[in-house]
Design a protein around this motif. Structure first.
Motif, PDB file in Angstrom:
ATOM      1  N   GLU A 280      15.017  -0.260  -3.905  1.00 60.04           N
ATOM      2  CA  GLU A 280      15.764   0.743  -3.154  1.00 60.04           C
ATOM      3  C   GLU A 280      16.069   0.254  -1.737  1.00 60.04           C
ATOM      4  OE1 GLU A 280      16.896   3.507  -4.490  1.00 60.04           O
ATOM      5  OE2 GLU A 280      15.933   3.110  -6.418  1.00 60.04           O
ATOM      6  N   ILE A 281      15.162  -0.510  -1.171  1.00 58.18           N
ATOM      7  CA  ILE A 281      15.375  -1.154   0.126  1.00 58.18           C
ATOM      8  C   ILE A 281      14.999  -2.622  -0.019  1.00 58.18           C
ATOM      9  CG2 ILE A 281      15.035   0.919   1.515  1.00 58.18           C
ATOM     10  CD1 ILE A 281      12.182   0.019   2.049  1.00 58.18           C
ATOM     11  N   GLU A 282      15.489  -3.448   0.899  1.00 60.19           N
ATOM     12  CA  GLU A 282      15.244  -4.887   0.791  1.00 60.19           C
ATOM     13  C   GLU A 282      13.949  -5.329   1.441  1.00 60.19           C
ATOM     14  OE1 GLU A 282      18.525  -7.677   1.183  1.00 60.19           O
ATOM     15  OE2 GLU A 282      19.847  -5.987   1.575  1.00 60.19           O
ATOM     16  N   ALA A 283      13.477  -4.558   2.404  1.00 59.87           N
ATOM     17  CA  ALA A 283      12.246  -4.958   3.103  1.00 59.87           C
ATOM     18  C   ALA A 283      11.619  -3.742   3.770  1.00 59.87           C
ATOM     19  CB  ALA A 283      12.546  -6.034   4.142  1.00 59.87           C
ATOM     20  N   PHE A 284      10.307  -3.864   4.019  1.00 60.04           N
ATOM     21  CA  PHE A 284       9.579  -2.810   4.730  1.00 60.04           C
ATOM     22  C   PHE A 284       8.876  -3.457   5.910  1.00 60.04           C
ATOM     23  CE2 PHE A 284       6.134   0.207   5.545  1.00 60.04           C
ATOM     24  CZ  PHE A 284       6.839   1.417   5.505  1.00 60.04           C
ATOM     25  N   LEU A 285       9.082  -2.901   7.108  1.00 57.51           N
ATOM     26  CA  LEU A 285       8.550  -3.484   8.332  1.00 57.51           C
ATOM     27  C   LEU A 285       7.550  -2.517   8.958  1.00 57.51           C
ATOM     28  CD1 LEU A 285      11.686  -4.357   7.907  1.00 57.51           C
ATOM     29  CD2 LEU A 285      11.469  -5.311  10.184  1.00 57.51           C
ATOM     30  N   TYR A 286       6.341  -3.030   9.185  1.00 62.62           N
ATOM     31  CA  TYR A 286       5.296  -2.178   9.766  1.00 62.62           C
ATOM     32  C   TYR A 286       4.118  -3.049  10.188  1.00 62.62           C
ATOM     33  CZ  TYR A 286       2.618   2.118  10.449  1.00 62.62           C
ATOM     34  OH  TYR A 286       1.895   3.147  10.999  1.00 62.62           O
ATOM     35  N   ASP A 287       3.019  -2.415  10.579  1.00 61.87           N
ATOM     36  CA  ASP A 287       1.843  -3.123  11.080  1.00 61.87           C
ATOM     37  C   ASP A 287       1.236  -4.021  10.003  1.00 61.87           C
ATOM     38  OD1 ASP A 287       2.501  -1.372  13.032  1.00 61.87           O
ATOM     39  OD2 ASP A 287       0.521  -0.482  13.250  1.00 61.87           O
ATOM     40  N   GLU A 288       1.018  -5.281  10.351  1.00 59.37           N
ATOM     41  CA  GLU A 288       0.541  -6.269   9.383  1.00 59.37           C
ATOM     42  C   GLU A 288      -0.802  -5.914   8.740  1.00 59.37           C
ATOM     43  OE1 GLU A 288      -0.065 -11.107   8.998  1.00 59.37           O
ATOM     44  OE2 GLU A 288       0.022 -10.176  10.968  1.00 59.37           O
ATOM     45  N   PRO A 289      -1.834  -5.509   9.509  1.00 65.97           N
ATOM     46  CA  PRO A 289      -3.129  -5.227   8.859  1.00 65.97           C
ATOM     47  C   PRO A 289      -3.042  -4.119   7.817  1.00 65.97           C
ATOM     48  CG  PRO A 289      -3.374  -5.359  11.240  1.00 65.97           C
ATOM     49  CD  PRO A 289      -1.912  -5.329  10.963  1.00 65.97           C
ATOM     50  N   ILE A 290      -2.252  -3.091   8.102  1.00 71.00           N
ATOM     51  CA  ILE A 290      -2.126  -1.959   7.174  1.00 71.00           C
ATOM     52  C   ILE A 290      -1.374  -2.384   5.916  1.00 71.00           C
ATOM     53  CG2 ILE A 290      -1.126   0.347   6.892  1.00 71.00           C
ATOM     54  CD1 ILE A 290      -1.647   0.798   9.876  1.00 71.00           C
ATOM     55  N   LEU A 291      -0.293  -3.141   6.080  1.00 72.64           N
ATOM     56  CA  LEU A 291       0.491  -3.597   4.919  1.00 72.64           C
ATOM     57  C   LEU A 291      -0.336  -4.555   4.061  1.00 72.64           C
ATOM     58  CD1 LEU A 291       3.965  -4.247   6.589  1.00 72.64           C
ATOM     59  CD2 LEU A 291       3.277  -2.278   5.222  1.00 72.64           C
ATOM     60  N   LYS A 292      -1.016  -5.472   4.702  1.00 73.86           N
ATOM     61  CA  LYS A 292      -1.825  -6.459   3.977  1.00 73.86           C
ATOM     62  C   LYS A 292      -2.913  -5.777   3.161  1.00 73.86           C
ATOM     63  CE  LYS A 292      -4.576 -10.644   4.773  1.00 73.86           C
ATOM     64  NZ  LYS A 292      -5.095 -11.579   5.816  1.00 73.86           N
ATOM     65  N   TYR A 293      -3.606  -4.823   3.759  1.00 70.34           N
ATOM     66  CA  TYR A 293      -4.689  -4.121   3.076  1.00 70.34           C
ATOM     67  C   TYR A 293      -4.153  -3.328   1.886  1.00 70.34           C
ATOM     68  CZ  TYR A 293      -8.732  -1.059   2.393  1.00 70.34           C
ATOM     69  OH  TYR A 293      -9.798  -0.393   1.857  1.00 70.34           O
ATOM     70  N   ARG A 294      -3.021  -2.641   2.082  1.00 66.92           N
ATOM     71  CA  ARG A 294      -2.470  -1.817   1.015  1.00 66.92           C
ATOM     72  C   ARG A 294      -2.036  -2.648  -0.183  1.00 66.92           C
ATOM     73  NH1 ARG A 294      -3.840   2.290  -0.827  1.00 66.92           N
ATOM     74  NH2 ARG A 294      -4.000   3.088   1.309  1.00 66.92           N
ATOM     75  N   ILE A 295      -1.393  -3.781   0.057  1.00 66.33           N
ATOM     76  CA  ILE A 295      -0.938  -4.641  -1.037  1.00 66.33           C
ATOM     77  C   ILE A 295      -2.121  -5.234  -1.792  1.00 66.33           C
ATOM     78  CG2 ILE A 295       0.287  -6.791  -1.573  1.00 66.33           C
ATOM     79  CD1 ILE A 295       2.218  -6.121   0.702  1.00 66.33           C
ATOM     80  N   GLN A 296      -3.168  -5.607  -1.061  1.00 61.38           N
ATOM     81  CA  GLN A 296      -4.348  -6.186  -1.703  1.00 61.38           C
ATOM     82  C   GLN A 296      -5.092  -5.169  -2.564  1.00 61.38           C
ATOM     83  OE1 GLN A 296      -6.568  -7.747   1.613  1.00 61.38           O
ATOM     84  NE2 GLN A 296      -5.546  -9.746   1.541  1.00 61.38           N
ATOM     85  N   LYS A 297      -5.122  -3.932  -2.145  1.00 61.65           N
ATOM     86  CA  LYS A 297      -5.910  -2.912  -2.830  1.00 61.65           C
ATOM     87  C   LYS A 297      -5.159  -2.190  -3.946  1.00 61.65           C
ATOM     88  CE  LYS A 297      -9.626  -3.466  -0.380  1.00 61.65           C
ATOM     89  NZ  LYS A 297     -10.899  -3.953  -0.972  1.00 61.65           N
ATOM     90  N   ASP A 298      -3.847  -2.189  -3.894  1.00 61.64           N
ATOM     91  CA  ASP A 298      -3.042  -1.446  -4.868  1.00 61.64           C
ATOM     92  C   ASP A 298      -2.449  -2.411  -5.893  1.00 61.64           C
ATOM     93  OD1 ASP A 298      -1.316   0.214  -6.276  1.00 61.64           O
ATOM     94  OD2 ASP A 298      -0.730   1.351  -4.507  1.00 61.64           O
ATOM     95  N   SER A 299      -2.914  -2.345  -7.125  1.00 62.61           N
ATOM     96  CA  SER A 299      -2.453  -3.273  -8.168  1.00 62.61           C
ATOM     97  C   SER A 299      -0.972  -3.104  -8.497  1.00 62.61           C
ATOM     98  CB  SER A 299      -3.290  -3.081  -9.442  1.00 62.61           C
ATOM     99  OG  SER A 299      -3.186  -1.748  -9.911  1.00 62.61           O
ATOM    100  N   SER A 300      -0.437  -1.910  -8.264  1.00 63.32           N
ATOM    101  CA  SER A 300       0.977  -1.663  -8.571  1.00 63.32           C
ATOM    102  C   SER A 300       1.912  -2.341  -7.569  1.00 63.32           C
ATOM    103  CB  SER A 300       1.269  -0.159  -8.591  1.00 63.32           C
ATOM    104  OG  SER A 300       1.111   0.404  -7.304  1.00 63.32           O
ATOM    105  N   LEU A 301       1.355  -2.874  -6.472  1.00 65.27           N
ATOM    106  CA  LEU A 301       2.173  -3.500  -5.437  1.00 65.27           C
ATOM    107  C   LEU A 301       1.995  -5.007  -5.382  1.00 65.27           C
ATOM    108  CD1 LEU A 301       1.493  -0.925  -2.563  1.00 65.27           C
ATOM    109  CD2 LEU A 301       3.451  -0.978  -4.117  1.00 65.27           C
ATOM    110  N   GLN A 302       1.450  -5.596  -6.449  1.00 64.41           N
ATOM    111  CA  GLN A 302       1.169  -7.033  -6.443  1.00 64.41           C
ATOM    112  C   GLN A 302       2.431  -7.893  -6.477  1.00 64.41           C
ATOM    113  OE1 GLN A 302      -1.987  -8.255  -5.926  1.00 64.41           O
ATOM    114  NE2 GLN A 302      -2.272  -6.077  -5.549  1.00 64.41           N
ATOM    115  N   LYS A 303       3.578  -7.288  -6.795  1.00 64.20           N
ATOM    116  CA  LYS A 303       4.829  -8.042  -6.824  1.00 64.20           C
ATOM    117  C   LYS A 303       5.495  -8.096  -5.450  1.00 64.20           C
ATOM    118  CE  LYS A 303       5.915  -7.355 -11.711  1.00 64.20           C
ATOM    119  NZ  LYS A 303       6.920  -6.886 -12.695  1.00 64.20           N
ATOM    120  N   LEU A 304       4.773  -7.644  -4.435  1.00 63.66           N
ATOM    121  CA  LEU A 304       5.292  -7.704  -3.072  1.00 63.66           C
ATOM    122  C   LEU A 304       4.585  -8.823  -2.311  1.00 63.66           C
ATOM    123  CD1 LEU A 304       5.373  -3.896  -2.163  1.00 63.66           C
ATOM    124  CD2 LEU A 304       7.196  -5.297  -3.160  1.00 63.66           C
ATOM    125  N   GLN A 305       5.246  -9.320  -1.278  1.00 63.92           N
ATOM    126  CA  GLN A 305       4.654 -10.377  -0.469  1.00 63.92           C
ATOM    127  C   GLN A 305       4.972 -10.172   1.007  1.00 63.92           C
ATOM    128  OE1 GLN A 305       6.295 -14.257  -1.197  1.00 63.92           O
ATOM    129  NE2 GLN A 305       8.406 -13.549  -1.237  1.00 63.92           N
TER     130      GLN A 305
END
Length: 356
Positions: A280-305
Motif C-alpha cells: 500500500e505504501i513503498e516505505a515506512f519511516l520512523y524511530d529505528e529502535p522501535i522498527l527494529k524491535y517490531r520486525i524482529q518480534k513479529d513473524s508476520s513482518l519478516q518480509k520487511l527490511q
C-alpha cells in the motif's frame, strides 16, 4: 533571627511546591516497544523500568493510564496527566507546550521497505534492460547493418563476386559483412576491394563504433537508474514516493520540513508496517529502535527490511506539563544519577538497545 526567618521561609516555599503535586501522579503511556511493552496487563520495557526506578527513589505514588499517542500529547499540553513515560523526542515545537526531563536515550530515524526476492530482482533487471530506449537502439542498429550491408554488396558484387555473390545470397553476404565489421569481430572472411566499398567500410566502422558506444552507455545508465529506483540507498530518494509514518511525531515534522509530498499518517507502527508489506505504501519511516524491535518480534513482518539509512537524530525524554517544573527537575536529576550506574548499561543491553 534572620537565619531562623530564612529557614522558615525556605520550609514554607518547599512545602508549597510539594503541596502543588497531586497525591498520586497520573502517568500516561502508549505502547512503543522496546521502550514500553505491554503484554496483557503487564508492562515492561526500558522506559517502564526507568520510571519505576525514578518513582521508587523519589517516593512518588503514581497510577498508569494507557492512552493513544495524540491524546497523550494533548493531555500533556492541558495538564490532564502529570507525566508521560513514552520515549518522546525533544523538539522546539513541543517544548513550547510541555516540559522535558533530561534525555536518557539518543537514536535516529530510519526506513523500512519490503524485501525484494531473487525473481523480482531478475524481473527488474530484464525490465531495465529491455526498455523502450533499448528497443529503439536495437532497431536503429539493425537498420544500420542492413543499409551498409546493401551498400557494401552493391559496390562489391561485380568486382568481388567471390565474397559478395549475386542475388539474394549476395545480399546476405553484405549483411553478414556489415554485422561483422560493425561489431569489430573481424573474421576476415569478407573484405571490400573497391574504393567505394572501402569508404563504406570506413564510415561503418567509425560511425558504428560511436553508435554502439552510445547504445552501451544508454543501457548501462538505464540499468543503474532502475537499480537505484528499486534499491534506494538515500533518504532523499523517497521524497517523491508514497511513504508512511506515525502522526504527531518528530519524524512527521522532519519529513514535512524536508518537503516530502506523499506521506500517509498512521496511529501505530504495526498498521504502517503492514501496509508496507501489502504494497500500500513503498516505505515506512520512523524511530529505528522501535522498527527494529517490531520486525524482529513479529513473524508476520519478516518480509520487511531496514535500510542502512539514518536521519533525524532524536533525544528521548519523559514529558510533563509546563506547570510541573519542580517535578521535572527532581526527575531529571534522578535520571542522570541512574544513567551513571552500571545497572543502566545492563538494562540497555537487556532490551537490545545501543545508543548513537
Amino acid at each position: 533571627m534572620n537565619t531562623k526567618l530564612l529557614l522558615i521561609f525556605l520550609w514554607f516555599f518547599a512545602t508549597t511546591l510539594y503541596a502543588q503535586l497531586p497525591d498520586t501522579l497520573l502517568v500516561g503511556y502508549t505502547r512503543a516497544a522496546p521502550f514500553i511493552v505491554q503484554d496483557k496487563n503487564k508492562l515492561d520495557g526500558l522506559n517502564i523500568w526507568l520510571w519505576k526506578k525514578v518513582a521508587q527513589d523519589l517516593e512518588l505514588p503514581y497510577k498508569m493510564a494507557p492512552m493513544n499517542f495524540s491524546d497523550m500529547l494533548d493531555s500533556l499540553r492541558t495538564g490532564g496527566i502529570d507525566v508521560s513515560v513514552n520515549p518522546l523526542t525533544i523538539t522546539s515545537k513541543r517544548s513550547k507546550h510541555m516540559e522535558f526531563t533530561h534525555s536518557f536515550f539518543a537514536s535516529n530515524a530510519t526506513v523500512v521497505v519490503a524485501k525484494v526476492s531473487s525473481f523480482e530482482k531478475l524481473s527488474t533487471f530484464l525490465k531495465g534492460f529491455f526498455n523502450l530506449n533499448f528497443l529503439r537502439g536495437l532497431l536503429v542498429l539493425l537498420l544500420i547493418i542492413l543499409v551498409f550491408g546493401l551498400l557494401g554488396w552493391f559496390f562489391e558484387r561485380k568486382q568481388n563476386p567471390e565474397k559478395f555473390r549475386f542475388g539474394p545470397r549476395g545480399i546476405w553476404d553484405g549483411v553478414w559483412w556489415s554485422a561483422v565489421t560493425l561489431t569489430t569481430v573481424g573474421y576476415g572472411d569478407k573484405a571490400p576491394k573497391t574504393k567505394s566499398g572501402k569508404i563504406t567500410a570506413l564510415v561503418l566502422m567509425f560511425g558504428g563504433l560511436l553508435f554502439i558506444s552510445g547504445l552501451t552507455a544508454s543501457i548501462a545508465s538505464s540499468l543503474t537508474v532502475n537499480q537505484l529506483t528499486n534499491n534506494p540507498e538515500g533518504f532523499n530518494e523517497f521524497k517523491e514516493r508514497k511513504v508512511g509514518t506515525i502522526a504527531n511525531t518528530g519524524t512527521r515534522t522532519f519529513l514535512a520540513e524536508h518537503f516530502f509530498k506523499n506521506v500517509k499518517e498512521y496511529p501505530n507502527v504495526v498498521e504502517g508496517l503492514t501496509e508496507v508489506k501489502n504494497g500500500e505504501i513503498e516505505a515506512f519511516l520512523y524511530d529505528e529502535p522501535i522498527l527494529k524491535y517490531r520486525i524482529q518480534k513479529d513473524s508476520s513482518l519478516q518480509k520487511l527490511q531496514l535500510l542502512p539509512i539514518k536521519f533525524d537524530v532524536q533525544f528521548y525524554a519523559f514529558g510533563l506539563p509546563k506547570k510541573n517544573t519542580e517535578l521535572e527537575q527532581r526527575i531529571s536529576q534522578k535520571i542522570l544519577e541512574i544513567m551513571e550506574t552500571k545497572e543502566w548499561e545492563v538494562v540497555l543491553n537487556e532490551y537490545g538497545l545501543a545508543e548513537l
